[in-house]
Write an enzyme that holds these catalytic residues in place. Structure first.
Site, PDB file in Angstrom:
ATOM      1  N   LYS A  51     -16.300  -6.118  41.751  1.00  0.00           N
ATOM      2  CA  LYS A  51     -16.899  -4.986  41.472  1.00  0.00           C
ATOM      3  C   LYS A  51     -15.821  -3.985  40.705  1.00  0.00           C
ATOM      4  O   LYS A  51     -14.553  -4.194  40.657  1.00  0.00           O
ATOM      5  CB  LYS A  51     -16.973  -4.254  42.769  1.00  0.00           C
ATOM      6  CG  LYS A  51     -18.105  -3.193  42.577  1.00  0.00           C
ATOM      7  CD  LYS A  51     -18.394  -2.834  44.145  1.00  0.00           C
ATOM      8  CE  LYS A  51     -19.090  -1.379  44.385  1.00  0.00           C
ATOM      9  NZ  LYS A  51     -19.480  -0.606  43.185  1.00  0.00           N
ATOM     10  N   GLY A  52     -16.384  -3.100  40.023  1.00  0.00           N
ATOM     11  CA  GLY A  52     -15.641  -2.158  39.177  1.00  0.00           C
ATOM     12  C   GLY A  52     -14.432  -1.292  39.944  1.00  0.00           C
ATOM     13  O   GLY A  52     -14.745  -0.891  41.072  1.00  0.00           O
ATOM     14  N   VAL A  58     -12.115  -2.164  41.681  1.00  0.00           N
ATOM     15  CA  VAL A  58     -11.326  -2.736  43.154  1.00  0.00           C
ATOM     16  C   VAL A  58     -10.049  -3.217  42.976  1.00  0.00           C
ATOM     17  O   VAL A  58      -9.058  -3.065  43.982  1.00  0.00           O
ATOM     18  CB  VAL A  58     -12.262  -3.753  43.548  1.00  0.00           C
ATOM     19  CG1 VAL A  58     -13.631  -3.225  44.337  1.00  0.00           C
ATOM     20  CG2 VAL A  58     -12.373  -4.925  42.924  1.00  0.00           C
ATOM     21  N   LYS A 101      -9.128  -5.622  39.905  1.00  0.00           N
ATOM     22  CA  LYS A 101      -8.997  -7.005  39.413  1.00  0.00           C
ATOM     23  C   LYS A 101      -7.811  -6.786  38.300  1.00  0.00           C
ATOM     24  O   LYS A 101      -7.113  -8.004  38.109  1.00  0.00           O
ATOM     25  CB  LYS A 101     -10.466  -6.921  38.369  1.00  0.00           C
ATOM     26  CG  LYS A 101     -11.357  -7.275  39.094  1.00  0.00           C
ATOM     27  CD  LYS A 101     -12.704  -7.179  38.408  1.00  0.00           C
ATOM     28  CE  LYS A 101     -13.064  -5.796  37.555  1.00  0.00           C
ATOM     29  NZ  LYS A 101     -13.125  -4.526  38.202  1.00  0.00           N
ATOM     30  N   THR A 137      -5.187  -5.138  38.119  1.00  0.00           N
ATOM     31  CA  THR A 137      -3.839  -5.185  38.952  1.00  0.00           C
ATOM     32  C   THR A 137      -3.622  -6.478  39.395  1.00  0.00           C
ATOM     33  O   THR A 137      -2.308  -6.850  39.365  1.00  0.00           O
ATOM     34  CB  THR A 137      -3.743  -4.025  40.194  1.00  0.00           C
ATOM     35  OG1 THR A 137      -4.164  -2.718  39.503  1.00  0.00           O
ATOM     36  CG2 THR A 137      -2.573  -3.941  40.921  1.00  0.00           C
ATOM     37  N   ASP A 192     -12.673  -8.169  29.638  1.00  0.00           N
ATOM     38  CA  ASP A 192     -13.358  -6.705  29.789  1.00  0.00           C
ATOM     39  C   ASP A 192     -13.415  -5.988  28.803  1.00  0.00           C
ATOM     40  O   ASP A 192     -12.233  -5.739  28.100  1.00  0.00           O
ATOM     41  CB  ASP A 192     -12.602  -6.002  30.997  1.00  0.00           C
ATOM     42  CG  ASP A 192     -13.155  -5.084  31.401  1.00  0.00           C
ATOM     43  OD1 ASP A 192     -14.470  -4.463  31.042  1.00  0.00           O
ATOM     44  OD2 ASP A 192     -12.790  -4.159  32.378  1.00  0.00           O
ATOM     45  N   CYS A 213      -7.280   9.178  58.068  1.00  0.00           N
ATOM     46  CA  CYS A 213      -6.626   7.833  58.051  1.00  0.00           C
ATOM     47  C   CYS A 213      -7.107   6.933  59.118  1.00  0.00           C
ATOM     48  O   CYS A 213      -7.605   5.813  59.272  1.00  0.00           O
ATOM     49  CB  CYS A 213      -4.874   7.937  58.280  1.00  0.00           C
ATOM     50  SG  CYS A 213      -4.125   8.310  56.913  1.00  0.00           S
TER      51      CYS A 213
HETATM   52  N1  ATP Z   1      -3.385  -1.679  46.323  1.00  0.00           N
HETATM   53  C1  ATP Z   1      -3.601  -0.770  45.628  1.00  0.00           C
HETATM   54  N2  ATP Z   1      -2.683   0.317  46.079  1.00  0.00           N
HETATM   55  C2  ATP Z   1      -2.610   1.537  44.958  1.00  0.00           C
HETATM   56  N3  ATP Z   1      -3.230   1.471  43.897  1.00  0.00           N
HETATM   57  C3  ATP Z   1      -3.932   0.435  43.514  1.00  0.00           C
HETATM   58  C4  ATP Z   1      -3.964  -0.792  44.302  1.00  0.00           C
HETATM   59  N4  ATP Z   1      -4.676  -1.583  43.590  1.00  0.00           N
HETATM   60  C5  ATP Z   1      -5.204  -0.879  42.413  1.00  0.00           C
HETATM   61  N5  ATP Z   1      -4.489   0.133  42.236  1.00  0.00           N
HETATM   62  C6  ATP Z   1      -4.720   1.159  41.241  1.00  0.00           C
HETATM   63  O1  ATP Z   1      -6.257   1.479  41.258  1.00  0.00           O
HETATM   64  C7  ATP Z   1      -6.564   1.664  39.840  1.00  0.00           C
HETATM   65  C8  ATP Z   1      -7.783   0.616  39.639  1.00  0.00           C
HETATM   66  O2  ATP Z   1      -7.172  -0.759  39.596  1.00  0.00           O
HETATM   67  P1  ATP Z   1      -7.513  -1.845  38.527  1.00  0.00           P
HETATM   68  O3  ATP Z   1      -7.390  -1.284  37.247  1.00  0.00           O
HETATM   69  O4  ATP Z   1      -6.732  -2.879  38.902  1.00  0.00           O
HETATM   70  O5  ATP Z   1      -8.951  -2.065  38.849  1.00  0.00           O
HETATM   71  P2  ATP Z   1     -10.097  -2.869  38.292  1.00  0.00           P
HETATM   72  O6  ATP Z   1     -10.867  -3.510  39.217  1.00  0.00           O
HETATM   73  O7  ATP Z   1      -9.368  -3.798  37.186  1.00  0.00           O
HETATM   74  O8  ATP Z   1     -10.735  -1.759  37.313  1.00  0.00           O
HETATM   75  P3  ATP Z   1     -12.226  -1.865  36.370  1.00  0.00           P
HETATM   76  O9  ATP Z   1     -13.171  -2.438  36.791  1.00  0.00           O
HETATM   77  O10 ATP Z   1     -12.023  -0.489  35.746  1.00  0.00           O
HETATM   78  O11 ATP Z   1     -11.342  -2.943  35.245  1.00  0.00           O
HETATM   79  C9  ATP Z   1      -5.103   1.604  39.151  1.00  0.00           C
HETATM   80  O12 ATP Z   1      -4.866   2.740  38.667  1.00  0.00           O
HETATM   81  C10 ATP Z   1      -4.315   0.872  39.982  1.00  0.00           C
HETATM   82  O13 ATP Z   1      -3.259   1.035  39.692  1.00  0.00           O
HETATM   83 MG    MG Z   2      -9.755  -3.711  35.068  1.00  0.00          MG
HETATM   84 ZN    ZN Z   3      -3.298  10.495  57.475  1.00  0.00          ZN
END
Ligand code: ATP
Ligand code: MG
Ligand code: ZN
Length: 319
Positions: free
Chosen positions: A16-17, A19, A21, A23, A46, A265
């Site tokens: 999903k968007g 989450v 992917k 990273t 993408d 938390c």
């Molecule tokens: N485990 C984590 N802890 C902290 N920050 C995170 C973690 N995983 C991802 N992030 C941060 O969350 C944001 C979204 O992550 P990411 O770009 O990898 O997601 P994505 O699924 O590729 O998003 P999109 O669907 O927009 O392509 C980024 O700023 C990334 O640095």
């Molecule tokens: Mg991405």
């Molecule tokens: Zn807390």
């Protein structure tokens, strides 16, 4: 971890968007690159590319080495690339028009991809089929787009087969009539040979994608209802289209334990635990990898290397 030991040729990372992917795919690619003397290719499919943002380096539709990460190369597929400026089956505009017509006819009867989408796919696949790379990691777009992307080899084969069939029928006539109409047969044969080549390429892509020894899909999710729901949809879809999936990364898991006892938390952590438990039951034959929610976002090759180390070695979660 089997993503490292299996020596997959293709690893898709999707979900999903937002989450994680990008990273996770970038971190995995960095890990793979550090363990090979060969080359690893990271391809972003993408349209809203964020591999450049993750590494803090501008990539393009040409393959480029990733700074500070030996053996790793990256490319961002260009969705605006039109039929006119990609290597296409039809050099001549008359044939482009015919391709467009046939593909739009097919589009009418089903959710057939457009010719531009197919040609874009072919461009990416030509890169991905290059055996120079030990593993190709795909950072994919959110689920719907990616499910469609994975259907393209099958769809494209239908398109190329149809065109090939039409060609077989009209060729004898064109051989007679062509010269009278001022059409060079050489051009046409060239065009249709390209169709045949594309057909072969798509068949080969599909065969490789459907081989669990060569290709796997890693689902990334977060422990929340909507993301779990989408993961299940994705897992079922992948099973239907014969693409292996045996790893799910549960990202952004709170690991506060004794570090914080605030209401937020506690509540969020309990909610996450509930969903993680459900996943462990539902996906007991999958490799589930929990990744902690970090205090900082993950940016640049050093962060990605650190994140990848956790991905590979695992992280201890407090109770
Ligand atoms: N485990 C984590 N802890 C902290 N920050 C995170 C973690 N995983 C991802 N992030 C941060 O969350 C944001 C979204 O992550 P990411 O770009 O990898 O997601 P994505 O699924 O590729 O998003 P999109 O669907 O927009 O392509 C980024 O700023 C990334 O640095
Ligand atoms: Mg991405
Ligand atoms: Zn807390």
């Amino acid at each position: 971890m089997n993503l490292l030991t299996n020596k997959y040729r293709y690893i898709f990372v999707g979900g999903k968007g937002g989450v994680g992917k990008t990273t996770n795919s970038c971190s995995l690619a960095v890990q793979l690159a550090s363990r090979t003397s060969s080359k690893i290719l990271l391809i972003s499919t993408d349209p809203a590319h964020n591999v450049s943002d993750a590494f803090g380096q501008q990539f393009s539709s040409d393959i480029q080495p990733v700074n500070n990460v030996p053996n790793l190369f990256a490319v961002e597929m260009d969705p605006s690339q039109k039929l006119n400026n990609v290597e296409k089956p039809a050099e001549d505009s008359k044939f482009s028009a015919m391709f467009e017509q046939i593909s739009s006819l097919m589009k009418n009867v089903s959710s057939f991809p457009g010719i531009d989408e197919i040609m874009n796919f072919m461009v990416v696949m030509k890169l991905a089929m290059n055996d120079e790379y030990e593993t190709v990691v795909f950072d994919t777009a959110p689920t719907g787009h990616t499910m469609r992307f994975l259907e393209i080899p099958r769809m494209a084969q239908k398109l190329f087969q149809t065109i090939d069939g039409i060609w077989a029928q009209v060729q004898p006539m064109m051989q007679m009539m062509g010269p009278m109409m001022g059409v060079e047969m050489g051009d046409m044969d060239g065009t249709f040979n390209t169709v045949k080549e594309n057909l072969k390429l798509c068949a080969k892509v599909q065969e490789r994608f459907e081989d669990p020894a060569q290709t796997t899909f890693v689902c990334v999710c977060i422990p929340e209802f909507l993301s779990l729901y989408e993961t299940e949809r994705l897992v079922q879809h992948l099973a239907r289209i014969n693409i292996d999936c045996n790893t799910i990364i549960i990202n952004q898991v709170l690991n506060v334990g004794s570090k914080c006892s605030c209401q937020l938390c506690k509540a969020r952590s309990n909610m996450q635990k509930k969903y993680i438990k459900q996943m462990e039951e539902l996906y007991d034959d999958f490799q589930l990898i929990k990744m902690p929610m970090l205090e900082k976002e993950v940016r640049g090759s050093t962060d990605l290397k650190g994140f990848g180390d956790m991905l590979i070695n695992g992280v201890k979660f407090e109770k």
